[in-house]
Scaffold this active site. Structure first.
Site, PDB file in Angstrom:
ATOM      1  N   CYS A   2      15.401 -13.090 -65.764  1.00 17.24           N
ATOM      2  CA  CYS A   2      15.235 -14.447 -65.921  1.00 17.24           C
ATOM      3  C   CYS A   2      13.809 -14.742 -66.733  1.00 17.24           C
ATOM      4  CB  CYS A   2      15.076 -15.277 -64.491  1.00 17.24           C
ATOM      5  SG  CYS A   2      16.740 -15.382 -63.814  1.00 17.24           S
ATOM      6  N   GLU A 106      12.538 -13.467 -60.517  1.00 14.24           N
ATOM      7  CA  GLU A 106      13.876 -13.437 -60.386  1.00 14.24           C
ATOM      8  C   GLU A 106      14.333 -14.474 -59.480  1.00 14.24           C
ATOM      9  OE1 GLU A 106      15.804 -12.533 -62.843  1.00 14.24           O
ATOM     10  OE2 GLU A 106      14.839 -10.622 -63.749  1.00 14.24           O
TER      11      GLU A 106
END
Length: 237
Positions: A2, A106
């Site tokens: 991410c 994440e």
């Protein structure tokens, strides 16, 4: 992976470890515990045999974009295709960099929504592998020092090599003994892929993670409290 990572004050020590004396002043940067796409971040690269520290926009700009900030930034390049993808191929062959970080975030889907985790090295900060691509700002003259704008993407790999992985992708990181070879110009693309695959595999087994506050979800929030571990049972879901 991410799109968030952190660079705390200790990251500066890692940056200085990369550098050689160039006679060129290093750009100023400030610690951030919530680095997001389009932010300018310090990266280490090598030009003419010397190390340089540059502030580079996180998120490669497509050559077709009429403006430097236009379009969706391309923040990651997959290790599986970085050497062959038309947008990344040249950068991987000759414009690689290291993106220092104290760790990255994440998100994992759990009851009540997505829970953020902070992932970091148990022994040291992370040296994430990146590539740099220049974008020509045609609103300026070609002789203008700001005609070429620099943007970068972080290379990612399959995260299933990491014990207890949180996400299916992770940044491909380098061990100190591979810094010189990664930044240098002696290895062919195939050799670089092997180096990065082996190095990132080694780093993956030294990663640890813990849940953190959902405050990191907003780019407006920043501070060392974002990476502090929390007890999930105490969090309002």
């Amino acid at each position: 992976m991410c799109g968030r990572f952190a660079m705390n004050k200790d990251t500066d020590d890692l940056i200085r470890e990369f550098m050689t004396t160039t006679g060129r002043p290093a750009p100023e940067w400030r610690p951030s515990w919530n680095v997001a796409p389009t932010d300018s971040v310090p990266v280490v690269r090598e030009r003419s045999g010397e190390r340089e520290l540059d502030l580079v926009r996180w998120g490669i700009v497509s050559p077709s974009s009429p403006t430097f900030g236009g379009g969706k930034p391309i923040i990651n390049a997959r290790i599986e295709t970085v050497a062959t993808n038309g947008l990344f191929k040249s950068a991987f062959a000759s414009h690689r960099c290291i993106v220092p970080a104290s760790g990255y975030y994440e998100w994992q889907l759990q009851n009540g929504g997505k829970q953020p985790y902070f992932i970091s090295g148990e022994k040291s900060d992370l040296a994430m592998a990146g590539i740099i691509r220049a974008w020509p700002d045609r609103s300026k003259d070609q002789g203008d020092p700001d005609y070429w704008r620099l943007s970068m993407a972080i290379i990612t790999r399959d995260a299933h090599v990491a014990p207890g992985e949180v996400h299916d992708r992770m940044p491909a990181c380098l061990t100190p003994d591979r810094f010189d070879a990664w930044l240098g110009s002696e290895l062919a693309p195939g050799e670089l892929l092997t180096l990065l695959d082996e190095s990132s595999f080694d780093v993956a087994h030294e990663l640890g993670y813990h849940p953190v506050s959902k405050a990191v979800n907003s780019v407006r929030n920043d501070g060392p409290e974002l990476v502090e571990p929390i007890e999930l049972d105490s969090v309002e879901l």
